[in-house]
Write an enzyme that holds these catalytic residues in place. Structure first.
Site, PDB file in Angstrom:
ATOM      1  N   LYS A   1       1.341  -1.373  -0.488  1.00 21.61           N
ATOM      2  CA  LYS A   1       0.242   0.252  -0.082  1.00 21.61           C
ATOM      3  C   LYS A   1       0.786   1.423   0.019  1.00 21.61           C
ATOM      4  O   LYS A   1       1.121   1.593   0.510  1.00 21.61           O
ATOM      5  CB  LYS A   1      -1.057  -0.116   1.211  1.00 21.61           C
ATOM      6  CG  LYS A   1      -1.673   1.273   1.105  1.00 21.61           C
ATOM      7  CD  LYS A   1      -2.772   1.602   2.500  1.00 21.61           C
ATOM      8  CE  LYS A   1      -2.295   2.311   3.380  1.00 21.61           C
ATOM      9  NZ  LYS A   1      -1.930   3.782   2.538  1.00 21.61           N
TER      10      LYS A   1
ATOM     11  N   GLY B   1      -4.654   3.891  -1.032  1.00 26.35           N
ATOM     12  CA  GLY B   1      -5.596   4.317  -0.015  1.00 26.35           C
ATOM     13  C   GLY B   1      -5.700   4.873   1.129  1.00 26.35           C
ATOM     14  O   GLY B   1      -4.016   5.283   1.019  1.00 26.35           O
TER      15      GLY B   1
ATOM     16  N   GLY C   1      -4.885   5.162   5.348  1.00 34.97           N
ATOM     17  CA  GLY C   1      -4.368   3.750   6.333  1.00 34.97           C
ATOM     18  C   GLY C   1      -5.269   3.042   7.031  1.00 34.97           C
ATOM     19  O   GLY C   1      -5.656   2.021   7.339  1.00 34.97           O
TER      20      GLY C   1
ATOM     21  N   GLU D   1      -8.725   2.348   5.765  1.00 32.57           N
ATOM     22  CA  GLU D   1      -9.791   2.010   4.987  1.00 32.57           C
ATOM     23  C   GLU D   1      -9.259   1.199   3.948  1.00 32.57           C
ATOM     24  O   GLU D   1      -9.269   0.122   3.663  1.00 32.57           O
ATOM     25  CB  GLU D   1     -10.131   2.967   3.700  1.00 32.57           C
ATOM     26  CG  GLU D   1     -10.885   4.243   4.632  1.00 32.57           C
ATOM     27  CD  GLU D   1     -11.348   5.246   3.233  1.00 32.57           C
ATOM     28  OE1 GLU D   1     -12.456   5.785   3.785  1.00 32.57           O
ATOM     29  OE2 GLU D   1     -11.057   4.831   2.310  1.00 32.57           O
TER      30      GLU D   1
ATOM     31  N   GLY E   1      -5.199   0.186   4.731  1.00 27.91           N
ATOM     32  CA  GLY E   1      -3.686  -0.433   5.733  1.00 27.91           C
ATOM     33  C   GLY E   1      -4.075  -1.335   6.869  1.00 27.91           C
ATOM     34  O   GLY E   1      -3.488  -2.185   6.289  1.00 27.91           O
TER      35      GLY E   1
ATOM     36  N   GLU F   1       9.919   0.200  10.651  1.00 27.90           N
ATOM     37  CA  GLU F   1      11.236   0.792  10.201  1.00 27.90           C
ATOM     38  C   GLU F   1      10.298   2.149  10.598  1.00 27.90           C
ATOM     39  O   GLU F   1       9.447   2.513  10.193  1.00 27.90           O
ATOM     40  CB  GLU F   1      11.509   1.098   8.958  1.00 27.90           C
ATOM     41  CG  GLU F   1      12.857   1.759   9.091  1.00 27.90           C
ATOM     42  CD  GLU F   1      13.290   3.254   8.583  1.00 27.90           C
ATOM     43  OE1 GLU F   1      13.105   3.349  10.370  1.00 27.90           O
ATOM     44  OE2 GLU F   1      13.208   2.984   7.484  1.00 27.90           O
TER      45      GLU F   1
ATOM     46  N   CYS G   1      13.255   9.818   9.097  1.00 24.83           N
ATOM     47  CA  CYS G   1      13.496   8.725  10.174  1.00 24.83           C
ATOM     48  C   CYS G   1      14.924   9.022  10.592  1.00 24.83           C
ATOM     49  O   CYS G   1      14.810   9.360  11.870  1.00 24.83           O
ATOM     50  CB  CYS G   1      12.725   7.279  10.190  1.00 24.83           C
ATOM     51  SG  CYS G   1      13.617   7.160   8.322  1.00 24.83           S
TER      52      CYS G   1
ATOM     53  N   GLU H   1       9.584  13.292  17.513  1.00 24.80           N
ATOM     54  CA  GLU H   1      10.183  13.489  16.120  1.00 24.80           C
ATOM     55  C   GLU H   1       9.812  14.827  15.495  1.00 24.80           C
ATOM     56  O   GLU H   1       7.620  14.672  15.133  1.00 24.80           O
ATOM     57  CB  GLU H   1       9.897  11.782  15.618  1.00 24.80           C
ATOM     58  CG  GLU H   1      10.165  11.673  14.179  1.00 24.80           C
ATOM     59  CD  GLU H   1       9.401  10.311  13.437  1.00 24.80           C
ATOM     60  OE1 GLU H   1       9.231  10.335  13.520  1.00 24.80           O
ATOM     61  OE2 GLU H   1      11.035  10.383  12.960  1.00 24.80           O
TER      62      GLU H   1
HETATM   63  P1  NAI Z   1       1.589   7.175   9.533  1.00 24.75           P
HETATM   64  O1  NAI Z   1       2.622   6.407  10.191  1.00 24.75           O
HETATM   65  O2  NAI Z   1       0.545   7.495   9.713  1.00 24.75           O
HETATM   66  O3  NAI Z   1       1.589   6.517   7.673  1.00 24.75           O
HETATM   67  C1  NAI Z   1       2.674   5.502   7.175  1.00 24.75           C
HETATM   68  C2  NAI Z   1       1.643   4.918   6.502  1.00 24.75           C
HETATM   69  O4  NAI Z   1       1.131   4.135   7.016  1.00 24.75           O
HETATM   70  C3  NAI Z   1       1.125   5.221   5.325  1.00 24.75           C
HETATM   71  O5  NAI Z   1       0.707   4.936   4.171  1.00 24.75           O
HETATM   72  C4  NAI Z   1       0.037   5.071   5.902  1.00 24.75           C
HETATM   73  O6  NAI Z   1      -1.782   5.241   5.120  1.00 24.75           O
HETATM   74  C5  NAI Z   1      -0.714   3.980   6.766  1.00 24.75           C
HETATM   75  N1  NAI Z   1      -1.261   4.117   8.129  1.00 24.75           N
HETATM   76  C6  NAI Z   1      -2.100   5.345   8.919  1.00 24.75           C
HETATM   77  N2  NAI Z   1      -3.111   4.368   9.822  1.00 24.75           N
HETATM   78  C7  NAI Z   1      -2.533   3.120   9.553  1.00 24.75           C
HETATM   79  C8  NAI Z   1      -3.794   1.838  10.057  1.00 24.75           C
HETATM   80  N3  NAI Z   1      -4.404   1.962  11.088  1.00 24.75           N
HETATM   81  N4  NAI Z   1      -3.477   0.645  10.077  1.00 24.75           N
HETATM   82  C9  NAI Z   1      -2.598   0.501   8.750  1.00 24.75           C
HETATM   83  N5  NAI Z   1      -1.864   1.598   7.681  1.00 24.75           N
HETATM   84  C10 NAI Z   1      -1.899   2.305   8.388  1.00 24.75           C
HETATM   85  O7  NAI Z   1       2.792   8.820   9.180  1.00 24.75           O
HETATM   86  P2  NAI Z   1       1.590  10.157   8.591  1.00 24.75           P
HETATM   87  O8  NAI Z   1       0.415  10.114   9.576  1.00 24.75           O
HETATM   88  O9  NAI Z   1       2.135   9.928   7.703  1.00 24.75           O
HETATM   89  O10 NAI Z   1       2.716  10.934   9.922  1.00 24.75           O
HETATM   90  C11 NAI Z   1       2.771  11.054  11.188  1.00 24.75           C
HETATM   91  C12 NAI Z   1       4.124  11.174  11.683  1.00 24.75           C
HETATM   92  O11 NAI Z   1       4.702   9.592  11.252  1.00 24.75           O
HETATM   93  C13 NAI Z   1       5.473  12.243  10.947  1.00 24.75           C
HETATM   94  O12 NAI Z   1       5.239  13.547  11.243  1.00 24.75           O
HETATM   95  C14 NAI Z   1       6.697  11.316  11.843  1.00 24.75           C
HETATM   96  O13 NAI Z   1       6.979  11.651  12.773  1.00 24.75           O
HETATM   97  C15 NAI Z   1       6.273   9.735  11.799  1.00 24.75           C
HETATM   98  N6  NAI Z   1       6.362   9.495  10.699  1.00 24.75           N
HETATM   99  C16 NAI Z   1       7.865   9.009   9.927  1.00 24.75           C
HETATM  100  C17 NAI Z   1       8.122   8.195   9.135  1.00 24.75           C
HETATM  101  C18 NAI Z   1       9.505   7.579   9.785  1.00 24.75           C
HETATM  102  O14 NAI Z   1       9.348   7.129   8.051  1.00 24.75           O
HETATM  103  N7  NAI Z   1       9.965   6.662  10.224  1.00 24.75           N
HETATM  104  C19 NAI Z   1       8.037   8.182   8.495  1.00 24.75           C
HETATM  105  C20 NAI Z   1       6.205   8.821   7.741  1.00 24.75           C
HETATM  106  C21 NAI Z   1       6.020   9.313   8.773  1.00 24.75           C
END
Ligand code: NAI
Ligand code: MG
Length: 489
Positions: free
Chosen positions: A179, A209, A211, A213, A215, A253, A288, A390
C-alpha cells in the site's frame, strides 16, 4: 483548485490496471502549491485488498519455484528500466512530495536502482547450512519464502522505501501487496508499472488508499504471511498488535530522534556540512534517520553555531522542481501545522532560544506552498518536547555538553534508537562512543544516506528488523526449514 483534466491513475492488481471496487478516487496534491491537484488515484478498501492478496497468494505458488538466478535477472531488468526513466520518476517524486529534485528526488531514484541491483546480485546467497552429524545421520537447513508479504510505506522517500520492501521480498521468492502512502502514490505507481512489465501477474501488487480503509484490512488479511511497515511509531504499534493476533512475523522501521555529537576538535566547515546533511535539511528534515539533536561541546559552542547558521542561511528554499532549490516543501497541511506547533512552542518556551528561522513568512512565494525554513533552537533543557519528539521538519535543536559520559547518557536518553552521528578525528574516542550509543546505525564523520549491503534498522522504539542488506533479506523474508536424513540400515 480542482482542474477538470486531472489524470486518473489506476492500481496494479494481478498484473492488471484497476480502479477500486467502489470506483472512488481521491486527489493527490502538489504540496508546493497549496490546493493544487496533480492526479487522482483509486480509493482502495478491504474489497480491493482481498482481491490483491488472493492474487498474490495464487502467484506465490509458481513464483517460489522460479530459480533464484532467474528472479535476480528480472530484478536487474527492473533496475535498468528505472534507470532509463530516472528523470521522469524523479520529477514525479518531486511534484508529489515537495522534495527538491536536485538535492533529493534524483538521489532517491538512484538509490532505487542501487537497491534493485543489490538484491539482484545477492539472490544466490539465499541458502542454508549443513550439519553432518555422522556417516549415518545428516541434517541441513534451507531458507524458504513466507508467502504473501503485506507492505505499508510512508511518503517521505516513497519509491525508495517501496523498493526496500519489493526487491528483497520478491528476490527471496515471496509475492507482495504494497500500500502506497496516500500523499505520495504516483512515483510508486511508476515503479509498479515497470515491475508489471517484467514480472508475472500477482507477484507485485500496488494499492492506493488510506491507512484505516486500506492499510488496516491489508495488515489483518488472513492470507498475509508477513508484514513490513515503515512509518510512525504509533501506527507501527497497531501493526504489531494485528500481527500478534495471527502470529505472523513483522518488520517495523519507525521514528527517530537521532543524536549528533560534536567533539571539540571537529569545529570545521566540513563538519558543519556533514551536520546539515545528517539533519536531512534537503528533505525538510522529514526523515526517520535525521540527526535532530545536536550536542555541541561548550568550548566550541558559539563559533560552531555561527558557522552553522551562516551555512544554513545560504540554503535556498523554494519550488522543488527548480534546479536552484536546496529545499522544497513539507508534505501536507497536517504536517506543516504539526511542525509550526513545535516551532511556536520553542519560541514561547523561555528555556529555549531561537537562533535562526522560525515560522515561515505568511505571504510571498513561500506562503504558496507548505514551506518551512531551516530553524535552529538552542537549549540546556532536554526535557522539552522539542528534544524528545520527532518533529519531522527542518528544525534542529542544539544542546551543549561538557563531559563525555554525560553526553553519551544524554544521547541515549530517548525512546528511539535509529541513527547517531559522531564528529571527531580522535578515532579512539569515536569508536568508544559508537560502542556505547544505543542506535542501530552509527556514523562517524559521515552524514550521508544508507548503503546497500549494510544493515539498517532501529533499536528501542525505532523498530524491529533490518533492511538494505543480505542479512536483512534473509531474516525478514525467509524462514528456515531444518531437514534430517537418517542413513542407518
Ligand atoms: P503514518 O504512520 O500514519 O503513515 C504511514 C503509512 O501507514 C501510510 O501509508 C498510512 O496510510 C499507513 N497507515 C496509517 N494508519 C494505518 C493503520 N491503522 N493501519 C495500517 N496502515 C496505516 O504517518 P503520517 O501520518 O504520514 O506521519 C505522521 C508522523 O509519523 C510524522 O510526523 C513522523 O513523525 C512519522 N513518520 C515517520 C516515518 C519514518 O520514516 N519512520 C515516515 C512517515 C512518518
Ligand atoms: Mg501530496
Amino acid at each position: 483548485m480542482k482542474s477538470v483534466s486531472v489524470v486518473q491513475e489506476l492500481m496494479l492488481i494481478n498484473g492488471k490496471w484497476s480502479p477500486s471496487v467502489n470506483a472512488k478516487f481521491f486527489s493527490v496534491e502538489n504540496p508546493a502549491e497549496r490546493g493544487s491537484v496533480i492526479a487522482e488515484v483509486p480509493r482502495a478498501t478491504a474489497e480491493d485488498v482481498d482481491i490483491a492478496v488472493k492474487a498474490a497468494h495464487e502467484a506465490f505458488k509458481s513464483w517460489r519455484e522460479v530459480p533464484t538466478t532467474e528472479r535476480g535477472k528480472l530484478l536487474w531488468k527492473i533496475a535498468d528500466a528505472v534507470e532509463a526513466q530516472a528523470e521522469e520518476i524523479a520529477r514525479t517524486i518531486s511534484t508529489e512530495t515537495g522534495n527538491a529534485i536536485r538535492t533529493q528526488a534524483r538521489g532517491e531514484v538512484k538509490s532505487v536502482i542501487d537497491i534493485f541491483r543489490y538484491f539482484a546480485g545477492v539472490v544466490s546467497e539465499i541458502r542454508g547450512s549443513t550439519c553432518p552429524i555422522d556417516n549415518n545421520l545428516m541434517a541441513y537447513t534451507q531458507r524458504e519464502p513466507y508467502g504473501v508479504v503485506g507492505a505499508i510505506v510512508p511518503w517521505n522517500a516513497p519509491v525508495q522505501l517501496s523498493s526496500l520492501k519489493i526487491a528483497p521480498a520478491i528476490a527471496a521468492g515471496n509475492t507482495i501487496v504494497l500500500k502506497a502512502a496516500e500523499d505520495a502514490p504516483l512515483g510508486v505507481l511508476k515503479l509498479a508499472r515497470i515491475c508489471a512489465e517484467y514480472l508475472p501477474p500477482g507477484v507485485v501488487n500496488v494499492l492506493t488508499g488510506f491507512g484505516d480503509e486500506c492499510g488496516a484490512p491489508l495488515s489483518s488479511h488472513p492470507l498475509i504471511n508477513k508484514l513490513t511497515f515503515t512509518g510512525s511509531t504509533a501506527v507501527g504499534k497497531t501493526i504489531m498488535r494485528t500481527a500478534a493476533d495471527r502470529i505472523i512475523p513483522v518488520s517495523l522501521e519507525l521514528g527517530g530522534k537521532s543524536p549528533q555529537i560534536v567533539f571539540p576538535d571537529a569545529n570545521t566547515d566540513k563538519v558543519v556540512d556533514g551536520i546539515i546533511t545528517a539533519m536531512r535539511f534537503a528533505r525538510q528534515g522529514q526523515s526517520c534517520s535525521a540527526g535532530t539533536r545536536l550536542y555541541l561541546h561548550t568550548s566550541i559552542f558559539d563559533s560552531f553555531v555561527e558557522k552553522l547558521s551562516a551555512k544554513l542561511s545560504q540554503l535556498k528554499v523554494g519550488n522543488p522542481l527548480d534546479e536552484e532549490s536546496d529545499m522544497g516543501s513539507i508534505i501536507n497541511k497536517r504536517q506543516f501545522d504539526k511542525v509550526s506547533a513545535f516551532i511556536e512552542e520553542g519560541i514561547k518556551d523561555e528555556n529555549v532560544e531561537l537562533i535562526m528561522g522560525g515560522l515561515p513568512p505568511k505571504d510571498g512565494p513561500l506562503a504558496k506552498g507548505y514551506y518551512h525554513v531551516p530553524t535552529l533552537f538552542a537549549t540546556k533543557n532536554d526535557k522539552t518536547r522539542l528534544a524528545k519528539e520527532e518533529i519531522f521538519g527542518p528544525v534542529l535543536l542544539i544542546l551543549p555538553w561538557e563531559n563525555e559520559e554525560d553526553v553519551i547518557q544524554a544521547a541515549n536518553n530517548s525512546s528511539y534508537g535509529l541513527a547517531a552521528f559522531i564528529w571527531t578525528n580522535d578515532t579512539t574516542k569515536a569508536l568508544k562512543t559508537a560502542g556505547k550509543i544505543e542506535s542501530g546505525w552509527v556514523q562517524i564523520n559521515r552524514g550521508a544516506a544508507q548503503m546497500p549491503g549494510l544493515s539498517y534498522g532501529g533499536y528501542k522504539q525505532s523498530g524491529i528488523g533490518r533492511e538494505f542488506s543480505l542479512e536483512g533479506m534473509l531474516d525478514s523474508y525467509t524462514q528456515v526449514k531444518s531437514i534430517m536424513i537418517d542413513f542407518n540400515d
